[in-house]
Design a protein around this motif. Structure first.
Motif: not given
Ligand code: PEP
Ligand code: MN
Length: 345
Positions: A251-252, A279, A281, A284, A317
Protein backbone atom coordinates in the motif's frame (compact mmCIF):
# COMPACT_ATOMS: atom_id res chain seq x y z
CA UNK A 1 9.78 27.52 32.05
CA UNK A 2 6.21 27.41 33.20
CA UNK A 3 4.72 29.73 35.80
CA UNK A 4 1.67 28.27 37.52
CA UNK A 5 -0.47 31.00 39.06
CA UNK A 6 -2.59 30.42 42.16
CA UNK A 7 -6.33 30.00 41.56
CA UNK A 8 -6.75 33.25 43.53
CA UNK A 9 -4.28 35.24 41.34
CA UNK A 10 -5.69 38.53 40.12
CA UNK A 11 -5.49 39.83 36.56
CA UNK A 12 -2.99 42.47 37.75
CA UNK A 13 -0.73 39.79 39.26
CA UNK A 14 -0.87 37.76 36.05
CA UNK A 15 -0.03 40.85 34.00
CA UNK A 16 2.83 41.74 36.31
CA UNK A 17 4.40 38.27 35.78
CA UNK A 18 3.97 38.64 31.99
CA UNK A 19 5.67 42.06 32.11
CA UNK A 20 8.59 40.73 34.12
CA UNK A 21 9.07 37.79 31.74
CA UNK A 22 9.05 40.06 28.74
CA UNK A 23 11.48 42.47 30.35
CA UNK A 24 13.87 39.51 30.69
CA UNK A 25 13.55 38.94 26.95
CA UNK A 26 11.27 35.89 27.11
CA UNK A 27 7.93 35.55 25.38
CA UNK A 28 4.95 34.97 27.67
CA UNK A 29 2.20 32.59 26.53
CA UNK A 30 -0.60 32.70 29.08
CA UNK A 31 -3.04 29.81 29.04
CA UNK A 32 -6.17 30.64 31.03
CA UNK A 33 -7.77 27.47 32.28
CA UNK A 34 -11.04 27.13 34.12
CA UNK A 35 -9.37 27.05 37.51
CA UNK A 36 -6.05 28.75 37.08
CA UNK A 37 -3.70 30.42 34.65
CA UNK A 38 -0.41 28.95 33.52
CA UNK A 39 2.13 31.17 31.78
CA UNK A 40 4.65 29.58 29.46
CA UNK A 41 7.89 31.56 29.31
CA UNK A 42 9.56 30.81 26.03
CA UNK A 43 12.92 32.09 24.91
CA UNK A 44 16.26 30.81 23.83
CA UNK A 45 18.35 28.85 26.28
CA UNK A 46 20.28 31.92 27.45
CA UNK A 47 17.09 33.82 28.22
CA UNK A 48 15.80 30.88 30.24
CA UNK A 49 18.67 31.59 32.61
CA UNK A 50 17.59 35.22 32.99
CA UNK A 51 14.02 34.08 33.63
CA UNK A 52 15.22 31.65 36.28
CA UNK A 53 16.96 34.57 37.98
CA UNK A 54 13.80 36.67 38.20
CA UNK A 55 12.76 34.91 41.41
CA UNK A 56 9.19 34.63 40.21
CA UNK A 57 8.46 31.93 42.82
CA UNK A 58 8.12 34.77 45.32
CA UNK A 59 5.97 37.04 43.14
CA UNK A 60 2.41 37.74 44.28
CA UNK A 61 -0.12 35.32 42.83
CA UNK A 62 2.51 32.76 41.75
CA UNK A 63 2.10 29.20 42.99
CA UNK A 64 5.19 27.58 41.45
CA UNK A 65 7.74 27.77 38.67
CA UNK A 66 8.44 24.52 36.85
CA UNK A 67 10.83 23.77 33.98
CA UNK A 68 9.23 22.35 30.83
CA UNK A 69 11.23 19.25 30.11
CA UNK A 70 10.25 18.59 26.50
CA UNK A 71 11.87 20.47 23.61
CA UNK A 72 8.36 21.28 22.34
CA UNK A 73 7.19 23.58 25.10
CA UNK A 74 3.87 25.05 24.00
CA UNK A 75 2.68 21.83 22.39
CA UNK A 76 3.41 19.69 25.42
CA UNK A 77 0.62 18.44 27.66
CA UNK A 78 2.55 19.88 30.57
CA UNK A 79 1.66 23.47 29.66
CA UNK A 80 -2.07 22.85 30.17
CA UNK A 81 -3.40 22.29 33.62
CA UNK A 82 -5.87 19.57 34.52
CA UNK A 83 -5.52 17.69 31.24
CA UNK A 84 -7.15 20.44 29.18
CA UNK A 85 -7.21 19.81 25.41
CA UNK A 86 -7.13 22.27 22.54
CA UNK A 87 -10.45 22.45 20.71
CA UNK A 88 -10.55 24.19 17.32
CA UNK A 89 -13.93 25.76 16.64
CA UNK A 90 -15.13 27.38 13.42
CA UNK A 91 -18.69 28.66 13.25
CA UNK A 92 -19.71 26.29 16.04
CA UNK A 93 -18.15 23.28 14.27
CA UNK A 94 -15.52 21.79 16.55
CA UNK A 95 -12.59 19.40 16.42
CA UNK A 96 -10.76 18.32 19.58
CA UNK A 97 -11.59 17.33 23.15
CA UNK A 98 -14.89 15.45 23.07
CA UNK A 99 -15.68 16.72 19.58
CA UNK A 100 -14.95 14.54 16.57
CA UNK A 101 -14.41 16.40 13.31
CA UNK A 102 -15.02 14.87 9.88
CA UNK A 103 -13.16 16.81 7.19
CA UNK A 104 -14.25 15.59 3.76
CA UNK A 105 -13.89 16.70 0.17
CA UNK A 106 -11.95 16.08 -3.01
CA UNK A 107 -8.20 15.80 -3.27
CA UNK A 108 -8.14 18.77 -5.56
CA UNK A 109 -10.57 21.33 -6.88
CA UNK A 110 -11.19 20.37 -10.52
CA UNK A 111 -14.38 22.08 -11.59
CA UNK A 112 -17.35 24.03 -10.27
CA UNK A 113 -19.66 21.05 -10.70
CA UNK A 114 -17.27 18.63 -8.96
CA UNK A 115 -16.65 20.89 -5.96
CA UNK A 116 -20.22 22.02 -5.40
CA UNK A 117 -21.66 18.51 -5.79
CA UNK A 118 -19.18 17.06 -3.31
CA UNK A 119 -19.69 19.90 -0.83
CA UNK A 120 -23.47 19.47 -0.95
CA UNK A 121 -23.29 15.70 -0.40
CA UNK A 122 -20.82 15.79 2.49
CA UNK A 123 -22.69 18.65 4.15
CA UNK A 124 -25.98 16.79 3.97
CA UNK A 125 -24.37 13.66 5.38
CA UNK A 126 -23.11 15.64 8.38
CA UNK A 127 -19.45 16.47 7.68
CA UNK A 128 -17.82 19.04 9.95
CA UNK A 129 -15.52 20.89 7.52
CA UNK A 130 -14.83 20.72 3.77
CA UNK A 131 -11.42 19.97 2.23
CA UNK A 132 -10.07 20.66 -1.26
CA UNK A 133 -6.70 21.64 -2.67
CA UNK A 134 -6.24 24.63 -4.94
CA UNK A 135 -2.45 24.30 -4.74
CA UNK A 136 -1.26 20.70 -5.02
CA UNK A 137 2.14 19.28 -4.05
CA UNK A 138 2.82 16.79 -6.87
CA UNK A 139 5.81 14.52 -7.21
CA UNK A 140 6.03 15.26 -10.92
CA UNK A 141 6.40 18.85 -12.09
CA UNK A 142 4.51 17.77 -15.22
CA UNK A 143 1.41 16.66 -13.27
CA UNK A 144 -1.62 18.89 -12.62
CA UNK A 145 -0.57 21.46 -10.01
CA UNK A 146 -4.01 22.69 -8.94
CA UNK A 147 -6.29 25.45 -10.20
CA UNK A 148 -4.68 28.04 -7.93
CA UNK A 149 -6.72 31.21 -7.50
CA UNK A 150 -9.59 29.85 -9.59
CA UNK A 151 -9.69 26.86 -7.23
CA UNK A 152 -9.87 29.21 -4.25
CA UNK A 153 -12.79 31.03 -5.85
CA UNK A 154 -14.67 27.74 -6.25
CA UNK A 155 -14.00 26.81 -2.63
CA UNK A 156 -15.46 30.15 -1.61
CA UNK A 157 -18.57 29.35 -3.57
CA UNK A 158 -18.81 25.92 -1.91
CA UNK A 159 -18.69 27.63 1.47
CA UNK A 160 -21.30 30.18 0.48
CA UNK A 161 -23.65 27.38 -0.61
CA UNK A 162 -23.13 24.94 2.26
CA UNK A 163 -21.74 26.98 5.16
CA UNK A 164 -18.99 24.38 5.57
CA UNK A 165 -15.65 25.83 6.77
CA UNK A 166 -12.85 25.33 4.24
CA UNK A 167 -9.58 23.43 4.77
CA UNK A 168 -7.06 24.05 1.99
CA UNK A 169 -3.33 23.68 1.55
CA UNK A 170 -0.81 26.50 1.47
CA UNK A 171 2.47 25.55 -0.19
CA UNK A 172 4.11 28.90 -0.73
CA UNK A 173 4.09 31.90 1.60
CA UNK A 174 3.61 34.11 -1.48
CA UNK A 175 0.06 32.70 -1.75
CA UNK A 176 -0.79 33.41 1.87
CA UNK A 177 -3.01 36.43 1.22
CA UNK A 178 -5.40 34.85 -1.31
CA UNK A 179 -5.51 31.62 0.71
CA UNK A 180 -6.42 33.52 3.88
CA UNK A 181 -9.33 35.16 2.08
CA UNK A 182 -10.97 31.76 1.57
CA UNK A 183 -9.53 29.27 4.07
CA UNK A 184 -10.85 28.65 7.55
CA UNK A 185 -8.02 26.19 8.17
CA UNK A 186 -4.64 26.29 6.43
CA UNK A 187 -3.22 22.87 5.70
CA UNK A 188 0.54 22.44 5.69
CA UNK A 189 1.27 19.35 3.63
CA UNK A 190 3.53 16.46 4.58
CA UNK A 191 6.23 17.70 2.22
CA UNK A 192 6.26 21.11 3.88
CA UNK A 193 6.17 19.93 7.48
CA UNK A 194 9.73 21.10 7.95
CA UNK A 195 9.44 24.30 5.93
CA UNK A 196 10.15 26.47 8.95
CA UNK A 197 9.68 29.92 7.36
CA UNK A 198 6.26 28.76 6.07
CA UNK A 199 5.29 27.47 9.53
CA UNK A 200 6.31 30.76 11.15
CA UNK A 201 4.33 32.66 8.52
CA UNK A 202 1.08 30.78 9.29
CA UNK A 203 1.92 31.15 12.97
CA UNK A 204 1.67 34.92 12.52
CA UNK A 205 -1.65 34.61 10.70
CA UNK A 206 -4.74 34.38 12.83
CA UNK A 207 -6.06 31.11 11.39
CA UNK A 208 -6.22 27.46 12.50
CA UNK A 209 -3.47 25.29 11.01
CA UNK A 210 -3.47 21.56 10.20
CA UNK A 211 0.07 20.18 9.97
CA UNK A 212 0.54 16.85 8.25
CA UNK A 213 3.31 14.54 9.40
CA UNK A 214 6.24 14.33 7.00
CA UNK A 215 6.70 11.08 5.08
CA UNK A 216 9.67 10.10 7.23
CA UNK A 217 9.28 12.35 10.25
CA UNK A 218 9.28 11.31 13.87
CA UNK A 219 6.56 12.42 16.25
CA UNK A 220 9.04 14.72 17.95
CA UNK A 221 9.80 16.40 14.61
CA UNK A 222 6.07 16.82 14.02
CA UNK A 223 5.65 18.38 17.46
CA UNK A 224 8.61 20.70 16.85
CA UNK A 225 6.92 21.79 13.61
CA UNK A 226 3.78 22.66 15.57
CA UNK A 227 5.95 24.60 17.99
CA UNK A 228 6.99 26.96 15.15
CA UNK A 229 3.32 27.91 14.72
CA UNK A 230 2.48 28.08 18.43
CA UNK A 231 5.53 30.17 19.18
CA UNK A 232 4.21 32.96 16.98
CA UNK A 233 1.10 33.20 19.17
CA UNK A 234 -1.24 31.04 17.10
CA UNK A 235 -2.79 28.45 19.45
CA UNK A 236 -5.07 26.70 16.93
CA UNK A 237 -2.87 23.91 15.66
CA UNK A 238 -3.92 20.38 14.70
CA UNK A 239 -1.61 17.47 13.90
CA UNK A 240 -2.31 14.94 11.16
CA UNK A 241 -1.01 11.38 10.86
CA UNK A 242 -1.19 10.52 7.15
CA UNK A 243 0.97 7.44 6.83
CA UNK A 244 4.73 7.11 6.84
CA UNK A 245 7.32 5.41 4.65
CA UNK A 246 8.19 1.88 5.68
CA UNK A 247 9.60 -1.12 3.84
CA UNK A 248 6.05 -2.27 2.99
CA UNK A 249 5.06 -1.80 -0.64
CA UNK A 250 1.57 -3.38 -0.66
CA UNK A 251 0.00 0.00 0.00
CA UNK A 252 1.07 3.58 -0.47
CA UNK A 253 2.17 4.38 3.09
CA UNK A 254 1.86 2.72 6.50
CA UNK A 255 -0.72 4.38 8.72
CA UNK A 256 0.91 4.77 12.11
CA UNK A 257 -2.02 4.10 14.42
CA UNK A 258 0.27 4.00 17.44
CA UNK A 259 0.91 7.70 16.84
CA UNK A 260 -2.64 8.49 17.95
CA UNK A 261 -2.49 7.49 21.63
CA UNK A 262 1.18 8.48 21.86
CA UNK A 263 0.59 11.99 20.49
CA UNK A 264 -2.36 12.37 22.81
CA UNK A 265 -0.10 11.61 25.72
CA UNK A 266 2.56 14.07 24.57
CA UNK A 267 0.40 16.98 23.42
CA UNK A 268 -2.88 18.77 24.07
CA UNK A 269 -3.24 19.49 20.34
CA UNK A 270 -5.94 17.62 18.39
CA UNK A 271 -4.86 14.57 16.38
CA UNK A 272 -6.40 14.05 12.95
CA UNK A 273 -5.93 10.98 10.75
CA UNK A 274 -5.84 10.89 6.94
CA UNK A 275 -6.74 7.37 5.81
CA UNK A 276 -6.83 8.35 2.11
CA UNK A 277 -3.19 9.27 1.56
CA UNK A 278 -2.03 6.58 3.98
CA UNK A 279 -3.71 3.76 2.12
CA UNK A 280 -3.78 5.08 -1.41
CA UNK A 281 -6.64 2.60 -1.87
CA UNK A 282 -10.36 3.23 -1.47
CA UNK A 283 -11.08 -0.24 -0.03
CA UNK A 284 -8.75 0.44 2.91
CA UNK A 285 -10.21 3.82 3.81
CA UNK A 286 -13.13 2.52 5.89
CA UNK A 287 -11.20 0.01 8.04
CA UNK A 288 -8.41 2.52 8.69
CA UNK A 289 -10.93 5.22 9.57
CA UNK A 290 -12.74 2.96 12.01
CA UNK A 291 -9.47 1.96 13.65
CA UNK A 292 -8.35 5.60 13.91
CA UNK A 293 -11.63 6.80 15.38
CA UNK A 294 -11.76 3.92 17.88
CA UNK A 295 -8.14 4.63 18.88
CA UNK A 296 -9.14 8.15 19.92
CA UNK A 297 -8.39 10.34 16.89
CA UNK A 298 -10.06 13.74 17.19
CA UNK A 299 -10.95 13.80 13.54
CA UNK A 300 -10.48 12.38 10.09
CA UNK A 301 -9.61 14.09 6.83
CA UNK A 302 -10.86 11.99 3.93
CA UNK A 303 -10.98 12.38 0.16
CA UNK A 304 -14.38 12.18 -1.53
CA UNK A 305 -15.21 12.63 -5.22
CA UNK A 306 -18.46 12.35 -7.19
CA UNK A 307 -16.69 10.32 -9.86
CA UNK A 308 -13.29 9.13 -8.59
CA UNK A 309 -12.58 7.15 -11.74
CA UNK A 310 -12.39 10.43 -13.62
CA UNK A 311 -10.50 12.33 -10.88
CA UNK A 312 -7.52 14.43 -11.96
CA UNK A 313 -5.46 13.08 -9.06
CA UNK A 314 -5.65 10.43 -6.33
CA UNK A 315 -8.63 8.74 -8.01
CA UNK A 316 -7.96 5.23 -6.58
CA UNK A 317 -8.16 6.45 -2.99
CA UNK A 318 -11.12 8.83 -3.12
CA UNK A 319 -14.45 7.61 -1.76
CA UNK A 320 -17.48 7.70 -4.05
CA UNK A 321 -19.49 10.67 -2.84
CA UNK A 322 -22.73 8.71 -2.89
CA UNK A 323 -21.21 6.21 -0.42
CA UNK A 324 -20.06 8.93 1.96
CA UNK A 325 -23.21 9.06 4.14
CA UNK A 326 -22.90 5.36 4.95
CA UNK A 327 -19.16 5.75 5.61
CA UNK A 328 -19.73 8.65 7.98
CA UNK A 329 -22.36 6.73 9.94
CA UNK A 330 -19.88 3.94 10.57
CA UNK A 331 -17.07 6.29 11.58
CA UNK A 332 -19.38 8.21 13.88
CA UNK A 333 -20.16 4.99 15.75
CA UNK A 334 -16.45 4.20 16.12
CA UNK A 335 -15.81 7.71 17.44
CA UNK A 336 -18.58 7.18 19.98
CA UNK A 337 -16.77 4.07 21.21
CA UNK A 338 -13.87 6.38 22.04
CA UNK A 339 -16.23 8.78 23.83
CA UNK A 340 -16.53 11.42 21.12
CA UNK A 341 -19.46 13.10 19.49
CA UNK A 342 -19.45 14.07 15.82
CA UNK A 343 -19.56 17.85 15.43
CA UNK A 344 -21.89 19.62 14.85
CA UNK A 345 -23.93 17.47 17.21
C1 PEP B 1 -3.46 16.37 0.67
O1 PEP B 1 -4.03 16.21 1.75
O2 PEP B 1 -4.02 16.87 -0.32
C2 PEP B 1 -2.05 15.95 0.52
C3 PEP B 1 -1.35 16.24 -0.55
O3 PEP B 1 -1.60 15.24 1.57
P1 PEP B 1 -0.07 14.99 2.08
O4 PEP B 1 0.56 16.32 2.23
O5 PEP B 1 -0.32 14.28 3.37
O6 PEP B 1 0.57 14.11 1.05
MN1 MN C 1 -4.81 13.70 -2.51
Amino acid sequence: MMIVMKPSATEAEIQSVIDRLESAGARAHPSRGEELTVIGAIGDVEREVHVAELGLEMAPGVDKVIPILKPYKLASTQIKHGGERTVVEIDGRKLGGDHFGMIAGPCTVESREQVLTTARIVKEAGATWFRGGAYKPRTSPYAFQGLGQEGLRLLKEAKAQTGLPIVTELMDARDLEPVLEVADVVQIGARNMQNYPLLSEVGRANIPVLIKRGLSSTLEELLMASEYVLKEGNPNVMLCERGIRTFETAYRFTLDLTAIPVLKELTHLPVVVDPSHAAGRRDLVTPLSLAAAAAGADGIIVEVHPDPEEAVCDGPQQLFADRFPEYLEQVERAAQVAGKVLSPA
